[in-house]
Design a protein around this motif. Sequence first.
Motif, PDB file in Angstrom:
ATOM      1  N   GLY A   1       0.809  -1.227   0.000  1.00 54.28           N
ATOM      2  CA  GLY A   1       0.000   0.000   0.000  1.00 54.28           C
ATOM      3  C   GLY A   1       0.834   1.265   0.000  1.00 54.28           C
ATOM      4  O   GLY A   1       0.290   2.359  -0.103  1.00 54.28           O
ATOM      5  N   GLN A   2       2.157   1.104   0.125  1.00 57.29           N
ATOM      6  CA  GLN A   2       3.026   2.285   0.065  1.00 57.29           C
ATOM      7  C   GLN A   2       3.305   2.672  -1.385  1.00 57.29           C
ATOM      8  O   GLN A   2       3.342   1.810  -2.263  1.00 57.29           O
ATOM      9  CB  GLN A   2       4.380   1.985   0.734  1.00 57.29           C
ATOM     10  CG  GLN A   2       4.452   2.346   2.187  1.00 57.29           C
ATOM     11  CD  GLN A   2       5.822   2.077   2.783  1.00 57.29           C
ATOM     12  OE1 GLN A   2       6.572   1.214   2.326  1.00 57.29           O
ATOM     13  NE2 GLN A   2       6.142   2.814   3.840  1.00 57.29           N
ATOM     14  N   THR A   3       3.550   3.944  -1.586  1.00 53.63           N
ATOM     15  CA  THR A   3       4.021   4.350  -2.905  1.00 53.63           C
ATOM     16  C   THR A   3       5.510   3.999  -3.021  1.00 53.63           C
ATOM     17  O   THR A   3       6.203   3.833  -2.011  1.00 53.63           O
ATOM     18  CB  THR A   3       3.857   5.862  -3.128  1.00 53.63           C
ATOM     19  OG1 THR A   3       4.629   6.554  -2.160  1.00 53.63           O
ATOM     20  CG2 THR A   3       2.388   6.280  -3.035  1.00 53.63           C
TER      21      THR A   3
ATOM     22  N   CYS B   1       5.809   8.855  -6.713  1.00 50.41           N
ATOM     23  CA  CYS B   1       4.961   9.216  -5.575  1.00 50.41           C
ATOM     24  C   CYS B   1       3.503   8.859  -5.825  1.00 50.41           C
ATOM     25  O   CYS B   1       2.677   8.939  -4.929  1.00 50.41           O
ATOM     26  CB  CYS B   1       5.088  10.698  -5.233  1.00 50.41           C
ATOM     27  SG  CYS B   1       4.273  11.786  -6.423  1.00 50.41           S
ATOM     28  N   MET B   2       3.168   8.503  -7.069  1.00 49.12           N
ATOM     29  CA  MET B   2       1.785   8.172  -7.409  1.00 49.12           C
ATOM     30  C   MET B   2       1.634   6.694  -7.770  1.00 49.12           C
ATOM     31  O   MET B   2       0.578   6.258  -8.195  1.00 49.12           O
ATOM     32  CB  MET B   2       1.319   9.023  -8.604  1.00 49.12           C
ATOM     33  CG  MET B   2       1.352  10.513  -8.373  1.00 49.12           C
ATOM     34  SD  MET B   2       0.074  11.060  -7.239  1.00 49.12           S
ATOM     35  CE  MET B   2      -1.309  11.171  -8.388  1.00 49.12           C
ATOM     36  N   THR B   3       2.727   5.936  -7.626  1.00 47.39           N
ATOM     37  CA  THR B   3       2.710   4.536  -8.052  1.00 47.39           C
ATOM     38  C   THR B   3       2.880   3.642  -6.835  1.00 47.39           C
ATOM     39  O   THR B   3       3.832   3.816  -6.068  1.00 47.39           O
ATOM     40  CB  THR B   3       3.870   4.280  -9.043  1.00 47.39           C
ATOM     41  OG1 THR B   3       3.747   5.211 -10.124  1.00 47.39           O
ATOM     42  CG2 THR B   3       3.836   2.863  -9.578  1.00 47.39           C
ATOM     43  N   LEU B   4       1.957   2.714  -6.652  1.00 50.16           N
ATOM     44  CA  LEU B   4       2.064   1.807  -5.514  1.00 50.16           C
ATOM     45  C   LEU B   4       3.122   0.747  -5.793  1.00 50.16           C
ATOM     46  O   LEU B   4       3.241   0.247  -6.909  1.00 50.16           O
ATOM     47  CB  LEU B   4       0.717   1.129  -5.244  1.00 50.16           C
ATOM     48  CG  LEU B   4      -0.420   2.042  -4.789  1.00 50.16           C
ATOM     49  CD1 LEU B   4      -1.683   1.225  -4.519  1.00 50.16           C
ATOM     50  CD2 LEU B   4      -0.018   2.829  -3.540  1.00 50.16           C
TER      51      LEU B   4
END
Lengths: 87, 362, 349
Positions: free
Chosen positions: A22-24, A72-75
């Motif tokens: 769930g982290q970017t 920063c927008m990609t998991l």
Amino acid sequence: MSAYKEKVNFSFNDVRLEAKEGQTVAAALYENDYKKLGTTRKYQRPRGLFCATGRCYSCLLTVNDQNNVLSCMTLVEEGMSVKSNQS
Amino acid sequence: MTNDYDIIIIGSGVIGASIAYYLSKRPRQNILVIDKGFPLTGTSGATQAWVFAHNKTPGSYGKLSMLSAQLYPSLQAEIGDIEYKRTGGIVPFFDEDDWVKAEHLVKEQSKAGLDVQVLNRTQTLEKEPKLSAKIKGSTYSPIDGNVNPFLLVEKYVRAFQRNDVDVSFYNAVTAIDHSDEQVTVTTEKGIFSGEKIVFAGGPWTEHLGNMLDVQVPVNLVRGQILVTEPLQPIITHTLGGMRQMDNGVVLIGNSSEKHIGLDRRTTLDVIQHTAKMGIDFVPELKKAHILRSFAGTRLVPYDGLPILGTMPCMKNVYIAAMHSGVTLSPLVGKVMSELIFDGEASIDIDGYDIRRFNKIKP
Amino acid sequence: MDTDLLIIGGGPAGLHAANTVGQYGIRTVIVEESNALGGLLRQQVHYINDLPREFKAQTGQNLSEYFIGNLSDQCTVLLNHIFTGVYKDGRLGIANQETVIPIRAKRVLIATGAAEETMIFPGWTLPGVISVGAGQILHHREGVLPGKKAVILGSSEPALSLSMDLFDKGSDVAIVDGGSEISCGNQQLLDEIVTKNIPIYFEAFNLEALGTDEVEKLVFQQSSGNEKKLETDVVCIGGEYSPILESFEILDCKFTYAEKLGGWLPQYDHTLKTSVNHVFAAGNCAGITSMSGILLTAEIASLNVVHELMNEQIQEQVESLWEELINIEDSSFLPSFHSRKDIIAEAYT
């Protein structure tokens, strides 16, 4: 603080790292103490996460061979290969 | 700033700026350049900036384009780095039927001294390996290339300003009065008079003509262009449809929409079509991100050929209006300055006189 | 794809608007560029004090979950999609990395929110120099401590709030501000900062971030003439906010300038309709405001959409929402409400 359950394995510049599900990508690298994500094309100056909202384009990385991905927008995903931008 | 000039040039795009530059090299001229915007806010700032001769109408126009391309190296030596590169130009085709057209083009262009060749698939892919294997062949000319339009116009402007040309930017012309001795130009910021004036307004030239009751026989078309992210070198030639800039971005576009007027918005229909064309040409572009798109308004004279010379019945009002301003800019700047200053151009440009159109009111 | 209302942005304004029109059975599509709904609520772990009357005090994350849980089955959510352009026939192009979906929408509500501005000084591009918003995202959403020796630039409420949170996690924190006093209006937060002895350096100038591959020091001058050098591993820039406008540009909306509301923003009337007949604006992209301002403008805009599509009488509701917005913006955001009135007046000239 959100509760993260699973660990996810990925690599950055061929170094194996762990992230939380769930982290970017950018956050996972930050937590692994990689603040410098790449360098600028012309003057080779260091760049890393800045806005974390997909607007400043300072955190671009090569993800699974795709250049210029907003980290920063990609998991982060299991087995993901992340590299400093190749282009 | 005095209000009386020898020459007033309306328009500071690639054509107005080059005319101003070549004129400014002549002695003792008071020159003013007026623009409703700022250099590069119009068509000259919305182009792929090919310097392309080989697919121009064969004969005189092809030759004109070639002569202009030949001037670029010395221009670059004079005004500074404008990233001019004679890359060679390739126009691929995907249809067997296009062989005949290609061979015809080569034959016609060679009459005017233009080196154009037909290449088969293998020869084309040798020159440009990332092109699609689906192409049947291409036409190729070593004279073609490209330039950085921003540097080109900026360096022209700097050069003519060093030569004491006055400028009045963000200043639209609202009326023009003509007599044989003097032309009076009314603008938003005041009235200027000149012995001679030059229309170099690009898409707005028709509007300028109307101020003197002359219909300038041009249509407007819109071209939409895609900009990729900076990529590793992927194409080395200027292709009929795309080019790669020094900074790595690839510009893609070959659209031409009529009846749009001066609307410079992009539409998704054309953008998607353009992206598909890009991938058809160079399949590897499929992975490239598109950073943005833009559109430019281009003028096309009714017969496609440049309009160069004086306006009908006016010896002191000059016009330079054409589609391929970037390709033609050094040559047009040179010959228009000769026409204006010496009264005669060093090459024959009579065929480009506006009087060739019969629809012009006297 | 066809829909009644296309909402661009799945943050608090977009979600509240979707729920408001959802009560009337209106079909909506929410386009959200990130991988989750909630927008800035996702990293908002503190109680929000200034919610509109209809909400009880709660954290942003709670509010986000409440909104998402209430979305009707008439609402389609497109995550990881962006509004990218318009087709000639008026359909909107909604793109992900693979394809573009053309969507025909009777109305469009733009709720794209705001972006943080930065402060420019030598070294501001070094890795480890991040925005305050990024610090909050790392800390509250991603579970990552931004730094153990943090320098926070500016004294806005988000900046002070982040300072407190990092201090509470055991980080050393220093606040550096170019002004001569705190700009945050939240007295409670301020008191906590003072109680916890978090150092604040006022009237700092000539900032410079130093480091090779990442930030190591922040150097600045003080009005006393002293040069101060702080060892640091993260510098968080607390800049101003400005409305996110690309969607309005694509749809050809007219713009106006209102410094107090964050600079350039779309022109709109008292129904929050822009200069383009089927396009509405709500939330921070219609002018930087508080959380209640975000939610109230969303409700006003969406009720007006309901009125136009269903011919429902919403007059009284909208009037009372405006009244509430006036009361809130008039007391705590006085200059911004005057700006808002100017914008609306301009729409009628």
